[in-house]
Structure formats: C-alpha cells, structure tokens
Design an enzyme around this catalytic site. Structure first.
Site, short mmCIF file in Angstrom:
data_model
loop_
_atom_site.label_atom_id
_atom_site.label_comp_id
_atom_site.label_asym_id
_atom_site.label_seq_id
_atom_site.Cartn_x
_atom_site.Cartn_y
_atom_site.Cartn_z
N ASP A 11 1.38 -0.92 -0.01
CA ASP A 11 0.01 0.33 -0.38
C ASP A 11 1.27 1.00 -0.19
O ASP A 11 0.56 1.89 1.16
CB ASP A 11 -1.11 0.20 1.41
CG ASP A 11 -0.30 -0.16 2.49
OD1 ASP A 11 0.97 -0.13 2.81
OD2 ASP A 11 -0.77 0.63 3.82
N ASP A 16 6.64 0.86 1.79
CA ASP A 16 6.29 -0.06 1.41
C ASP A 16 7.43 0.20 -0.26
O ASP A 16 8.45 -0.40 -1.00
CB ASP A 16 5.30 0.47 -0.03
CG ASP A 16 4.53 0.42 0.90
OD1 ASP A 16 3.66 -0.54 1.70
OD2 ASP A 16 4.72 1.50 1.97
N GLN A 227 7.76 10.97 11.51
CA GLN A 227 7.55 10.27 12.57
C GLN A 227 8.02 10.70 13.89
O GLN A 227 7.94 10.43 15.16
CB GLN A 227 9.07 9.00 12.09
CG GLN A 227 8.49 8.10 10.56
CD GLN A 227 7.75 6.54 11.70
OE1 GLN A 227 7.48 6.36 12.69
NE2 GLN A 227 6.98 6.23 10.64
N HIS A 239 9.90 -0.18 7.61
CA HIS A 239 8.90 -1.46 8.14
C HIS A 239 9.06 -2.50 7.09
O HIS A 239 9.38 -3.67 7.17
CB HIS A 239 7.36 -0.84 8.33
CG HIS A 239 7.02 -0.33 10.20
ND1 HIS A 239 7.53 0.08 11.34
CD2 HIS A 239 7.19 1.16 9.21
CE1 HIS A 239 7.12 1.14 11.91
NE2 HIS A 239 7.03 1.86 11.14
N ASP A 240 8.26 -1.89 6.27
CA ASP A 240 8.51 -3.16 4.83
C ASP A 240 8.93 -3.99 4.47
O ASP A 240 8.83 -4.82 4.52
CB ASP A 240 7.17 -2.47 4.02
CG ASP A 240 5.97 -2.07 4.66
OD1 ASP A 240 5.52 -2.39 5.80
OD2 ASP A 240 5.21 -1.10 3.72
#
Length: 313
Positions: A11, A16, A227, A239-240
C-alpha cells in the site's frame, strides 16, 4: 542460490517503496507481481504511488490493483505519516506506466493455483487482498509456501495503544490470515522500529547514488519529519523492507515461534495481535514473530540494492 518467488502485496507508502526497490533488484528474490491494496492512503493513491516507483526505477513487473476497502470496518488511512498522496516527498515524472486490467485478488488466486506451491506471499499493508483471495478460493491455502508479513506487534501498537496500523486498518482480514493454517512470519513493530532511518543512513544511500539512492533520500527525508512529530522517533523505520530482508537472509533476523490471535472485538484492543510469547495458552504456535534484527547487516543489504540501480554504460 535459490530465488524466492514472491508476490509483494503493498500500500505504497514510504517504506513500501523501499521494499519494492529491494525486491525487484536483489538476485535472491524473483518478484512475480506487485498487488496494491488501500492502506496508507486510498487505493487510487496507493496504486499511482506503486506505478510511480516502478516507472522511476524501471521495474518491469506487472502491477495489479486490489481491494479499495476493508472487509468490514470503516476505512482509515495513515496520512499523518505518509501525507496527502501517501508518498509525499519525492517528485516523479508524469506517469505513463499502467496497471494490469486483472483484479489483484484474481491474479493472486490464478497465480497460486497454477504454481507448484513454491510462491511466498509478502503482504506489507492491510491484509484485505490476501484474506479475500483465501475466502474466494480456499484451494490456494496449501499452495502458499509461506506468508511473510509486516504488521502487528507483541508490544505496543502505533495507531492505537493496542494496534499496529496494517492490522487495525482491516482486523477481520488479519483474522482470516492468522487462522488460515498457512506458515506465517510476522515482522511487527517490536522488530521494525529497530530500523529507524536516521540522517546518517540517508546520507549513506545518497552517497551510494543512482535513481534508487535519490528516491531513498527523498522518501526518507519526508518521514524523518512525520515520525518525529508523531512518535518522537529519530527517523522513519522502513517497516516493510524488513520482510524483504528476511526473505534474502533469514539469519539476519531473530524470530520466536508464538501463537498469535487477532482481536476483532470492538473495544480498546480492536486490531491487536495477541502474541502468546510465554506460551501460557498452551496452543500450538502459528507464527514466527520477529524479535531483533542485525541492523548493520540490514542497512548493508539496503545499500547493495540501491547500488543495483546504478546504470553502468
């Protein structure tokens, strides 16, 4: 080296974009397709972002649009982190790249059914596409080699005190996936927050250069600000991208097998991944949960992928 065949379900999204960049370039990964889901922003925006990343980096992998809404809950987005477009920061050339006409869920089902059970699903957004595919065609379940996902936490959430965004965006879908019986690997916030992308990491990728270095810098400089404002972090975690790191070399990430259940009851714990870290429930583990990551190794891997986009004529 065995190439891991994967479908990346995402997403986009700042982190991503980093995951797409790594998955498309690293020789250990065979990126079959990219499926897009609503999440960090609405589907029309996440689709454009995914296509923009592929166009900028000349990634010739088919892109499929999937679920525009969660299965049950009212839609939420993470514009506080990812901005109005879902990928604020970089400026892209006019978009000519187009998505495939096939729906992402149909693509996932058809690709798995035609496979020898050697495809890994890598969902790094809400689990709407994966859950709907499982419900539409349960025969895909034994065909899935493994699901390596970004979502959840065994500690504190980031969208509510209990819930991480990807799971909270569609808890019912997550419930379907976590009860599917498919081998699961979960990169939750406890692990992914160890990949905070500080200014020195950004400078390192800028020095590495090329189109991916430039994109990395534009993307991660934006999340430095959001952040810090939202969570007080010294930079944006990628993260991803930890899921891609795990697939390239699982030894870089320490995991622990746990029984994980998704709370779908309305209330303060809606969307929580309840991880039985101590085994008190006595239920068999269904998930490998990420605990720690070797960050020196990880940033070296990211840089290796960035350098892969430098053209040598």
């Amino acid at each position: 080296m065995e190439k891991r065949k994967i479908i990346l379900d995402c997403d986009p999204g700042h982190d991503d974009a980093i995951a797409i960049m790594m998955a498309a370039k690293h020789p250990a990964i065979d990126l079959l397709g990219i499926t897009i889901v609503a999440g960090n922003q609405t589907l029309d925006k996440t689709l454009i972002n995914g296509l923009n990343v592929c166009q900028k980096l000349e990634i010739n992998v088919p892109v499929y649009a999937g679920m525009p809404q969660p299965i049950m809950r009212q839609q939420i987005v993470a514009d506080n982190i990812h901005g109005e477009t879902g990928l604020d920061g970089p400026v892209f050339e006019p978009l000519t790249r187009q998505a495939e006409s096939t729906h992402a869920v149909k693509y996932i089902i058809d690709t798995l059914m035609a496979s020898d059970g050697d495809i890994t699903l890598v969902p790094v957004g809400p689990l709407s596409n994966i859950a709907v595919a499982m419900r539409m065609q349960p025969a895909i379940l034994p065909k899935i080699r493994e699901i390596v996902l970004m979502g959840g936490a065994y500690g504190t959430g980031n969208f509510t005190p209990s819930a991480e965004f990807n799971i909270f965006a569609d808890p019912e879908a997550a419930r379907v996936v976590f009860t599917s019986g498919v081998p699961l690997v979960m990169m939750g916030l406890d692990l992914t927050n160890q990949t905070v992308c500080t200014p020195d990491v950004i400078a390192r990728m800028e020095r590495a250069g090329g189109p991916a270095g430039e994109m990395f810098s534009d993307i991660m400089n934006f999340t430095l600000k959001t952040q810090f404002e939202n969570y007080g972090l010294a930079g944006g975690p990628v993260h991803d991208a930890t899921c891609i790191g795990y697939l390239i070399n699982p030894d870089g990430i320490k995991t622990q097998e746990m029984y994980v259940e998704v709370d779908v009851n309305s209330g303060p714990c809606y969307g929580r991944t309840v991880c039985d870290e101590l085994g008190v429930l006595g239920k068999p583990a269904n998930t490998k949960v990420g605990i720690t990551i070797d960050t020196d190794w990880f940033w070296g891997l990211v840089e290796e992928c960035v350098r892969g986009y430098i053209k040598t004529h």
